[in-house]
Design an enzyme around this catalytic site. Structure first.
Site, PDB file in Angstrom:
ATOM      1  N   MET A   1     -20.263  43.668  14.597  1.00  0.00           N
ATOM      2  CA  MET A   1     -21.019  44.064  13.452  1.00  0.00           C
ATOM      3  C   MET A   1     -20.478  45.378  12.943  1.00  0.00           C
ATOM      4  O   MET A   1     -20.985  46.408  13.293  1.00  0.00           O
ATOM      5  CB  MET A   1     -22.492  44.209  13.840  1.00  0.00           C
ATOM      6  CG  MET A   1     -23.371  44.424  12.657  1.00  0.00           C
ATOM      7  SD  MET A   1     -24.096  45.984  12.225  1.00  0.00           S
ATOM      8  CE  MET A   1     -23.094  47.309  12.462  1.00  0.00           C
ATOM      9  N   PRO A   2     -19.432  45.315  12.188  1.00  0.00           N
ATOM     10  CA  PRO A   2     -18.965  46.566  11.609  1.00  0.00           C
ATOM     11  C   PRO A   2     -19.909  47.070  10.519  1.00  0.00           C
ATOM     12  O   PRO A   2     -20.518  46.292   9.794  1.00  0.00           O
ATOM     13  CB  PRO A   2     -17.608  46.198  11.003  1.00  0.00           C
ATOM     14  CG  PRO A   2     -17.188  44.957  11.709  1.00  0.00           C
ATOM     15  CD  PRO A   2     -18.463  44.242  12.023  1.00  0.00           C
ATOM     16  N   LEU A   3     -20.019  48.378  10.452  1.00  0.00           N
ATOM     17  CA  LEU A   3     -20.653  49.052   9.329  1.00  0.00           C
ATOM     18  C   LEU A   3     -19.508  49.621   8.513  1.00  0.00           C
ATOM     19  O   LEU A   3     -18.649  50.330   9.051  1.00  0.00           O
ATOM     20  CB  LEU A   3     -21.571  50.173   9.812  1.00  0.00           C
ATOM     21  CG  LEU A   3     -22.062  51.166   8.754  1.00  0.00           C
ATOM     22  CD1 LEU A   3     -22.886  50.473   7.682  1.00  0.00           C
ATOM     23  CD2 LEU A   3     -22.836  52.295   9.406  1.00  0.00           C
TER      24      LEU A   3
END
Length: 134
Positions: free
Chosen positions: A1-3
């Protein structure tokens, strides 16, 4: 889950911004195999002069269309995987009309305990979310 944080100079249309963020997300999907709804992007537009992005001695100039990208994600991916992501982002943004010299990426790694998706809980630690596969 990259931001993903995306900084650009003001002046792009909403459609251009949507294409830009979509191009980055598509690259992350393709390279990292994350779920499609793991889509967390923040776009910030800046007035002229608020983004400084020189060439760092590489011999090219950036335009006012520079896109500064910060990708925050859990550590553990190989350098090869990161470089594949960088190339895919640049390729997708080129297709969106942004030349390679205007693509700047900073990649920041952290651990499972560094994320809270709401309610003040570290869901990767509590087990509410599965830690993403590498």
């Amino acid at each position: 889950m990259p931001l993903v944080r995306i900084d650009v100079n003001a002046g792009r249309t909403p459609e251009q911004l949507a294409r830009l963020t979509g191009a980055i997300h598509d690259a992350i999907l393709a390279e990292y195999g994350i779920p499609e709804r793991d889509y967390f992007h923040v776009i910030t537009e800046h007035a002229p002069g608020q983004i400084v992005a020189q060439d760092a001695g590489l011999g090219f100039e950036r335009s006012a269309g520079v896109v500064m990208i910060q990708i925050f994600t859990q550590g553990g991916r190989s350098q090869e995987a990161k470089e594949g992501l960088f190339a895919a982002v640049a390729r997708n943004l080129a297709d969106a009309g942004i030349p390679g010299e205007d693509v700047f990426i900073g990649y920041v790694e952290n651990g499972a305990g560094d994320w809270s998706f709401g309610f003040g809980r570290a869901q990767y630690v509590t087990g509410e979310l599965a830690i993403p596969a590498r």
